[in-house]
Scaffold this active site. Sequence first.
Site, short mmCIF file in Angstrom:
data_model
loop_
_atom_site.label_atom_id
_atom_site.label_comp_id
_atom_site.label_asym_id
_atom_site.label_seq_id
_atom_site.Cartn_x
_atom_site.Cartn_y
_atom_site.Cartn_z
N ARG A 21 0.81 -1.22 0.00
CA ARG A 21 0.00 0.00 0.00
C ARG A 21 0.84 1.28 0.00
NH1 ARG A 21 0.50 2.49 4.65
NH2 ARG A 21 1.29 1.28 6.42
N ARG A 147 -4.24 -17.99 29.81
CA ARG A 147 -5.17 -17.00 29.25
C ARG A 147 -4.69 -15.56 29.50
NH1 ARG A 147 -10.86 -19.78 31.39
NH2 ARG A 147 -10.53 -21.80 30.39
N CYS A 166 -0.36 -3.20 14.01
CA CYS A 166 0.59 -4.14 13.41
C CYS A 166 0.93 -5.23 14.42
CB CYS A 166 1.84 -3.42 12.95
SG CYS A 166 1.57 -2.27 11.58
N ARG A 186 1.13 -8.80 12.70
CA ARG A 186 0.63 -9.13 11.36
C ARG A 186 1.57 -8.63 10.27
NH1 ARG A 186 -1.27 -4.76 8.70
NH2 ARG A 186 -1.78 -2.92 9.94
N SER A 187 2.29 -7.52 10.55
CA SER A 187 3.12 -6.87 9.55
C SER A 187 4.28 -6.19 10.27
CB SER A 187 2.29 -5.84 8.77
OG SER A 187 3.08 -5.10 7.88
#
Length: 282
Positions: A21, A147, A166, A186-187
């Site tokens: 992007r 947890r 991110c 994630r990135s």
Amino acid sequence: MKAYHDLVSRVLENGTLKPNRTGTDAISSFSENYSIDLSKGFPLLTTKKMAFRSVLLELLWYLRGENHIRWLRDEKDCHIWDAWADEKGHVGPIYPVLWRKFPYTSYEELEFEGVGASVKTDFRTMKEFDQIRNVIDQIKKNPYSRRLVVSAWHPGLIDQMALPPCHLMFIFNVSGGKLNCHLTQRSGDIALGIPFNLACYAALTMIIAKQTGLEPGIFSHTIVDAHIYVNHVDGLKEQLSREEFPLPELHFPDKDIDDLKFEDFELKNYKYHPAIRFEVAV
């Protein structure tokens, strides 16, 4: 720091060139992971000078629970989030809000008397949940819980965020009197973002370890899309050619997480090579 340098080498050697992007192509690798033993020192890169002040201020800002950058920008003269803020400094419900004031709907069943009969209905109320305070309390009460999760991903609020998270989830784990942390991202921009993320979450793990009477353990980091922008390649190769120095030490008092201030932290014995300039891909 060998684990980080090995990550850089793997992506340079095995990554795939992809568009994204930002308009600047990146060499990308799927699902990279590395681990750091926090007992060996504070993991701040030594093969280039790191802006530790910005790393620490960003972490303290996350812990403030605000949806704007005014404390960072105006009070602390730290501008790392300026590119994503609007003219009033708002960034929306990103990390600080989701860590400390995660919004959720509580469903309750209410019963009331109707005409000739009792009636039940669902009643919804909006609430906020402090995930950081919760994991601290849970570690103290039930240290072996599986947890101990903090999530910064809220699908319903993505459109209101200046930048979707991110580093979207981290999980604490206690073993042998040590507090471990696993971060899922994630990135990850390997040249600029990952060194910041590593130092930030290492500091957070050390802070929570101290508050819960534990020693810092392992920091493990999984990056789903680990990438190197093409205009960062030369700088990273320069970094890989440099000799590493011993890791520094991070010292701070045993204070409640909401009482910690920037001045409470002291970075000792930080020896480093000159900074390398990398352009930010916005």
